[in-house]
Design a protein around this motif. Sequence first.
Motif: not given
Length: 227
Positions: A36-42, A218-227
């Motif tokens: 349910k999460k997208k992970e971005w690493l900055l 930094k790590k950022i977690y974003l909710d996945r957009i469900k189609g």
Amino acid sequence: MERLILLFALINLPVLYLRSQSSLGHAEILTLSSEKKKEWLLGWQVGVNRSFIKNQTKFKLAKVNGYHVGLFARHFLNKPWAIETNLVYETKGAYSQGFEVTYGLKYLSLSVYPSLEFKPIHAFGGLYYSYLVKAEDDIPENWIIVGAMVAEDFKKNDLGLKTGLGIRFFKIFTLDFCYDHGIASVYDYPHTGATGHNKDILWRRNRSYSLTLKTVLKKIYLDRIKG
């Protein structure tokens, strides 16, 4: 260059300490469902280059040393894929042994590429675009060396392929070995045949090898957009 590496190390020491102290605080976030999460690493990066310039014949100018520093963002897709983008300031160039002239090229470069993840190893390949901030040569002022390239005639834009291998360690560090293969000419060199009538343009393209140390800030977690 030594000062830059020392500064990089000093900044990363408190990052490691804070990571260890806050591991419990992050546990709750990390237990969230990865589906349910997208992970971005900055993060940021620093490294060294070994570059040269080549034309369509077997001729090439000798290698020179350089460096790069900048930022990166990494987005994890469905396993085992990820995508990464980098924005760096870097120095490239070459040395002409025949004319005894060194050329220094300073670029602002943007690269985007997918990576295939086999933890802790990953392989990647994609494109880079570079904008020439400044070109220099060490030809003495008011000298004219017939047949030698001159700094002011280098082109502003460079485009090429980027590929490499890397390893991730201690969760926040990545060490990448990379090869840049320029596909756009950075200098059009007019060439006249022995008769003086066969004229063509010899392209000059950048080539470089680099070693880069990257640190996740930094790590950022974003909710996945469900189609």
